[in-house]
Scaffold this motif. Sequence first.
Motif, PDB file in Angstrom:
ATOM      1  N   UNK A 115       0.243  -1.179   0.142  1.00 16.32           N
ATOM      2  CA  UNK A 115       0.087   0.099   0.109  1.00 16.32           C
ATOM      3  C   UNK A 115       0.835   1.073  -0.280  1.00 16.32           C
ATOM      4  N   UNK A 116       1.938   1.537   0.755  1.00 13.20           N
ATOM      5  CA  UNK A 116       2.629   2.354   0.998  1.00 13.20           C
ATOM      6  C   UNK A 116       3.676   2.416  -0.458  1.00 13.20           C
ATOM      7  N   UNK A 117       3.928   1.427  -1.233  1.00 10.76           N
ATOM      8  CA  UNK A 117       4.447   1.575  -2.496  1.00 10.76           C
ATOM      9  C   UNK A 117       3.304   2.231  -3.205  1.00 10.76           C
ATOM     10  N   UNK A 118       2.718   1.134  -3.361  1.00  9.28           N
ATOM     11  CA  UNK A 118       1.934   2.596  -4.361  1.00  9.28           C
ATOM     12  C   UNK A 118       1.563   3.420  -4.168  1.00  9.28           C
ATOM     13  N   UNK A 119       1.128   4.150  -2.986  1.00  5.29           N
ATOM     14  CA  UNK A 119       0.722   5.272  -2.920  1.00  5.29           C
ATOM     15  C   UNK A 119       1.870   6.379  -3.720  1.00  5.29           C
ATOM     16  N   UNK A 120       3.017   5.624  -3.311  1.00  7.17           N
ATOM     17  CA  UNK A 120       4.301   6.712  -3.812  1.00  7.17           C
ATOM     18  C   UNK A 120       4.404   6.280  -5.496  1.00  7.17           C
ATOM     19  N   UNK A 121       4.052   5.703  -5.955  1.00  8.96           N
ATOM     20  CA  UNK A 121       4.431   5.492  -7.614  1.00  8.96           C
ATOM     21  C   UNK A 121       3.477   6.221  -8.040  1.00  8.96           C
ATOM     22  N   UNK A 122       2.046   5.993  -7.013  1.00  5.47           N
ATOM     23  CA  UNK A 122       1.144   7.177  -7.663  1.00  5.47           C
ATOM     24  C   UNK A 122       0.992   8.045  -8.237  1.00  5.47           C
ATOM     25  N   UNK A 123       1.045   8.612  -6.788  1.00  9.73           N
ATOM     26  CA  UNK A 123       1.064  10.014  -6.099  1.00  9.73           C
ATOM     27  C   UNK A 123       2.015  11.002  -6.746  1.00  9.73           C
ATOM     28  N   UNK A 124       3.386  10.695  -6.593  1.00  9.73           N
ATOM     29  CA  UNK A 124       4.305  11.076  -7.287  1.00  9.73           C
ATOM     30  C   UNK A 124       4.770  11.057  -8.696  1.00  9.73           C
ATOM     31  N   UNK A 125       4.113  10.547  -9.452  1.00  9.58           N
ATOM     32  CA  UNK A 125       4.116  10.023 -10.979  1.00  9.58           C
ATOM     33  C   UNK A 125       4.115  11.420 -11.870  1.00  9.58           C
ATOM     34  N   UNK A 126       3.247  12.282 -11.674  1.00  7.76           N
ATOM     35  CA  UNK A 126       3.628  13.513 -12.174  1.00  7.76           C
ATOM     36  C   UNK A 126       5.175  14.419 -12.174  1.00  7.76           C
ATOM     37  N   UNK A 127       6.100  13.997 -11.530  1.00 12.27           N
ATOM     38  CA  UNK A 127       6.984  14.690 -11.318  1.00 12.27           C
ATOM     39  C   UNK A 127       8.620  13.601 -12.053  1.00 12.27           C
ATOM     40  N   UNK A 128       7.638  12.096 -12.517  1.00 11.53           N
ATOM     41  CA  UNK A 128       8.671  11.029 -13.611  1.00 11.53           C
ATOM     42  C   UNK A 128       8.752  11.489 -15.070  1.00 11.53           C
ATOM     43  N   UNK A 129      10.002  12.341 -15.507  1.00 15.66           N
ATOM     44  CA  UNK A 129      10.302  12.150 -16.509  1.00 15.66           C
ATOM     45  C   UNK A 129       9.850  10.982 -17.594  1.00 15.66           C
ATOM     46  N   UNK A 130       9.590  10.481 -19.014  1.00 18.24           N
ATOM     47  CA  UNK A 130       8.528   9.868 -19.623  1.00 18.24           C
ATOM     48  C   UNK A 130      10.288   9.104 -20.106  1.00 18.24           C
ATOM     49  N   UNK A 131      10.612   7.576 -19.591  1.00 15.84           N
ATOM     50  CA  UNK A 131      11.193   7.142 -20.234  1.00 15.84           C
ATOM     51  C   UNK A 131      12.136   7.137 -21.955  1.00 15.84           C
ATOM     52  N   UNK A 132      12.758   5.873 -22.556  1.00 19.52           N
ATOM     53  CA  UNK A 132      13.742   7.317 -23.219  1.00 19.52           C
ATOM     54  C   UNK A 132      13.133   5.183 -23.813  1.00 19.52           C
ATOM     55  N   UNK A 133      13.377   5.921 -25.314  1.00 21.38           N
ATOM     56  CA  UNK A 133      13.311   4.315 -25.810  1.00 21.38           C
ATOM     57  C   UNK A 133      14.300   3.094 -25.490  1.00 21.38           C
ATOM     58  N   UNK A 134      15.639   3.971 -24.790  1.00 16.84           N
ATOM     59  CA  UNK A 134      16.538   2.778 -25.068  1.00 16.84           C
ATOM     60  C   UNK A 134      16.310   2.053 -23.345  1.00 16.84           C
TER      61      UNK A 134
END
Length: 223
Positions: A115-134
Motif C-alpha cells: 500500500x505504501x509503495x503503490x501510493x508513492x508510485x501513483x501520487x508522485x508520478x507527475x514528477x517522473x520524466x518519460x522513459x527513453x526508448x533505450x
Amino acid sequence: MSYSRFAIYFIPPEGALADFGAAWLGWDVVTGRDVVQPSVHGLRDITMTPMKYGFHGTLKPPFRPAPGRSFAELERAVADLAAMVKPAVSDGLELTTLGGFLALTPSGDVSGVRRVAQACVRELDPFRGPASAAELDRRRAAGLTARQDALLMQWGYPYVMEEFRFHLTLSGRLPTHDIARWRDVASSHLPDLPKPFVIDQIALCGERGDGRFELIHRHALTG
C-alpha cells in the motif's frame, strides 16, 4: 548538489541494521560517504551493483525529473504524501534469495508495505520524466510479461503495483553455485532482524554526479 534522478526509498533508521547495510555495501546512503566493508574475500565484487544505491528498500524506483517540475515542488509533494499515508507493519525481515541475488524481505502480511509503495508510485508520478526508448528496450530485454510491459509503459518500471516485491538488496546477481555460500556469509554478519518490521517513514533520495545515491530528506508517515 544537483541530482540527475530521484527515488523514494525506505532507509532503515539509525541502529544495528542500518550500520550493517552501510558496511556490507560499502556506501552509507544517509551520509553520502564510503564505508569500510568487512574483510570478506569477494564481497566488493558481489556488491558493486547495489553499492551505488545504498542500503534501502525501493518504494518508487529512480526517475528523471519531469520537464517543468521543480525540485522544490517534488520536496513538497513528498512531504504532503507522507502526511497522508499510514505506516505499514509486517511480521519481520528475513534473508532470502530473490531473482538470483540476496535480499532482506518482509515476512507475513505485506499488504501494508505494498500500500505504501503503490501510493508513492501513483501520487508522485507527475514528477517522473518519460522513459527513453533505450530504457524501455533495456527493461524489455529481461523478458517481461504482458502485464509487466503495461506497467512499464504506465509507470516507467515493470515491477510496481501487484508485481512489486519489497526488498533490501544485499548483492548483485550471483552464480547459482555461490548462492548458498554467500547466504551463510551474510547470515554470519547480520544483526538481529526487526520483529515486527515497520515502515513508518519514506526517504527522498537523489543520484549524484558520481552515480551514487544519497539521502535528501526523510519524512515520517503520519496519515
